[in-house]
Design a protein around this motif. Structure first.
Motif, PDB file in Angstrom:
ATOM      1  N   MET A   1      16.111   2.144  52.060  1.00 50.30           N
ATOM      2  CA  MET A   1      15.777   0.798  51.590  1.00 50.30           C
ATOM      3  C   MET A   1      16.043  -0.221  52.697  1.00 50.30           C
ATOM      4  O   MET A   1      17.007  -0.111  53.451  1.00 50.30           O
ATOM      5  N   ILE A   2      15.182  -1.224  52.775  1.00 44.93           N
ATOM      6  CA  ILE A   2      15.329  -2.285  53.764  1.00 44.93           C
ATOM      7  C   ILE A   2      15.923  -3.496  53.074  1.00 44.93           C
ATOM      8  O   ILE A   2      15.389  -4.001  52.083  1.00 44.93           O
TER       9      ILE A   2
ATOM     10  N   LYS B   1       8.837  -1.222  46.870  1.00 47.03           N
ATOM     11  CA  LYS B   1       9.808  -0.153  46.600  1.00 47.03           C
ATOM     12  C   LYS B   1      10.765   0.068  47.759  1.00 47.03           C
ATOM     13  O   LYS B   1      11.802   0.718  47.601  1.00 47.03           O
ATOM     14  N   ARG B   2      10.432  -0.484  48.919  1.00 55.49           N
ATOM     15  CA  ARG B   2      11.237  -0.257  50.121  1.00 55.49           C
ATOM     16  C   ARG B   2      12.170  -1.420  50.439  1.00 55.49           C
ATOM     17  O   ARG B   2      12.934  -1.354  51.408  1.00 55.49           O
ATOM     18  N   ILE B   3      12.105  -2.490  49.641  1.00 56.99           N
ATOM     19  CA  ILE B   3      12.912  -3.680  49.924  1.00 56.99           C
ATOM     20  C   ILE B   3      14.042  -3.800  48.913  1.00 56.99           C
ATOM     21  O   ILE B   3      13.822  -3.743  47.700  1.00 56.99           O
ATOM     22  N   GLU B   4      15.244  -3.960  49.411  1.00 58.18           N
ATOM     23  CA  GLU B   4      16.401  -4.166  48.549  1.00 58.18           C
ATOM     24  C   GLU B   4      16.499  -5.645  48.199  1.00 58.18           C
ATOM     25  O   GLU B   4      16.978  -6.468  48.987  1.00 58.18           O
TER      26      GLU B   4
ATOM     27  N   GLN C   1       8.818  -3.802  60.055  1.00 58.04           N
ATOM     28  CA  GLN C   1       9.457  -2.653  59.411  1.00 58.04           C
ATOM     29  C   GLN C   1       8.621  -2.096  58.262  1.00 58.04           C
ATOM     30  O   GLN C   1       8.810  -0.954  57.861  1.00 58.04           O
ATOM     31  N   LEU C   2       7.699  -2.922  57.758  1.00 62.03           N
ATOM     32  CA  LEU C   2       6.967  -2.557  56.544  1.00 62.03           C
ATOM     33  C   LEU C   2       5.479  -2.323  56.763  1.00 62.03           C
ATOM     34  O   LEU C   2       4.847  -1.567  56.014  1.00 62.03           O
TER      35      LEU C   2
ATOM     36  N   SER D   1      16.734  -7.263  52.474  1.00 57.63           N
ATOM     37  CA  SER D   1      16.051  -8.508  52.789  1.00 57.63           C
ATOM     38  C   SER D   1      17.042  -9.660  52.801  1.00 57.63           C
ATOM     39  O   SER D   1      17.631  -9.999  51.774  1.00 57.63           O
TER      40      SER D   1
ATOM     41  N   GLU E   1       3.491  -0.372  47.370  1.00 58.00           N
ATOM     42  CA  GLU E   1       4.287   0.557  48.180  1.00 58.00           C
ATOM     43  C   GLU E   1       5.472  -0.157  48.828  1.00 58.00           C
ATOM     44  O   GLU E   1       6.611   0.328  48.798  1.00 58.00           O
ATOM     45  N   ILE E   2       5.215  -1.324  49.392  1.00 56.60           N
ATOM     46  CA  ILE E   2       6.244  -2.048  50.135  1.00 56.60           C
ATOM     47  C   ILE E   2       7.393  -2.487  49.236  1.00 56.60           C
ATOM     48  O   ILE E   2       8.569  -2.419  49.614  1.00 56.60           O
TER      49      ILE E   2
END
Length: 270
Positions: free
Chosen positions: A1-2, A41-44, A119-120, A4, A38-39
Motif C-alpha cells: 500500500m502507498i 486499492k493501492r492508496i492508504e 508510483q501509481l 498518501s 485499480e489505483i
C-alpha cells in the motif's frame, strides 16, 4: 500500500479518484475508469469519509465525461495534437481514452502530486510528466516546441485561485499562444466563498476556499481579444437523473440554473 500524505490542494485529487472508482462499479456508469478502480486499492487513505457525498461523486463524473467527450472531438479533428493536463493529479485520462496516438500528452502538477502519480501511473514514450506549477510558464515552451495543435485541459483546479490570478493566467496564455484550445470547468457561481458547505471539500483541508467563478462565461472574452468562447455545457443537462431531485427541481428556475450549475467550458485562443 502507498501512504498518501498530501497538503490541502493536492489532496483534492483523491476526491476525484474516489468518484471515478465508485462510478466504475455502476451498471449505468457515466464513465468507466478501470485505472482509478485499480489505483484506489493501492492508496492508504480513508476514502470512507466521502461515502455520503453522492452529489459530488456524480458531479465529478459528469464533469470528467464531458471533458473526455470534448477531448475526443478535438483529437478527431487534430489527431497530431499535443495535449497537456494542468493540475493533473492522478487522473488517468490518457489511459481512460485508450492512449490516443497524439504527438505527445503531458501531465503537469506540483512535486508532491507528481511523486505520487509516478508510483501509481507509469510514464511512457508518448505520455510524460512535468513537475511544475501551472503558473510557472516554462511548460508553454515545451508544448509549443512540437509545432502542433495544442489542447490544454484544466479540471478541478481554477476555482481555488484568486480572480486576479486567473485573469492574469489567461492573459499570459494569450501572449504565449497564437492557436490553442482550453478545456476547463467553471465552479457553480453560488459556491464562491462557501467551501465548508461542499459535501467533499469540507472533509479535506480546512484552509481551502472556492475563490473563482463567473456568472457569465463570456466575460472572459473581454479579458483579451484573442479569447473566444466556443462551447459551454451546464452540467445539470448531462447528469442522466443522478443529481438530487431537490437540485433538479431548482435547475428548472433560470435564476438557480445559472448560479447553482457547474459548467464545462471550451475556449479558443486565436
Amino acid at each position: 500500500m502507498i501512504e498518501s500524505k498530501l497538503s490541502d490542494l493536492p489532496e483534492t485529487m483523491l476526491i476525484t479518484l474516489w468518484a471515478k472508482a465508485e462510478e466504475t462499479k455502476r451498471a449505468d456508469a457515466l464513465l468507466r475508469d478501470e485505472k482509478a478502480a485499480e489505483i484506489i486499492k493501492r492508496i492508504e487513505y480513508d476514502f470512507s469519509k466521502f461515502s455520503k457525498a453522492r452529489f459530488s461523486q456524480a458531479g465529478c463524473c459528469v464533469r470528467a465525461s464531458l471533458i473526455d467527450t470534448e477531448t475526443r472531438d478535438f483529437l478527431d479533428n487534430h489527431p497530431d495534437a499535443v495535449v497537456i493536463q494542468l493540475g493533473a493529479g492522478i487522473d488517468a485520462r490518457f489511459e481512460r481514452m485508450q492512449r490516443p496516438p497524439v504527438t505527445h500528452w503531458y501531465d503537469l502538477d506540483l512535486e508532491e502530486a507528481i511523486r505520487l502519480r509516478r508510483q501509481l501511473l507509469a510514464e511512457s514514450e508518448q505520455n510524460t510528466y512535468i513537475t511544475s506549477s501551472m503558473f510557472d510558464y516554462g511548460w508553454t515552451e515545451i508544448v509549443k516546441s512540437h509545432g502542433k495543435p495544442v489542447l490544454i485541459i484544466i479540471e478541478g483546479v481554477l476555482m481555488y485561485f484568486d480572480p486576479e490570478k486567473i485573469r492574469a493566467f489567461f492573459q499570459e496564455l494569450c501572449m504565449r499562444f497564437d492557436n490553442a484550445t482550453i478545456l476547463f470547468d467553471m465552479l457553480a457561481f453560488s459556491l464562491v466563498g462557501h467551501s465548508r458547505q461542499h459535501d467533499t471539500l469540507k472533509k479535506v483541508g480546512k484552509d481551502l476556499e472556492f475563490k473563482w467563478s463567473l456568472l457569465d462565461t463570456r466575460e472572459m472574452e473581454t479579458w483579451n481579444p484573442k479569447l473566444r468562447l466556443e462551447k459551454e455545457f451546464y452540467m445539470s443537462k448531462y447528469d442522466h437523473g443522478r443529481f438530487p431531485i431537490f437540485f433538479r427541481m431548482l435547475y428548472k428556475i433560470p435564476y438557480f440554473f445559472r448560479r447553482y450549475n457547474q459548467r464545462v467550458v471550451r475556449l479558443h485562443i486565436t
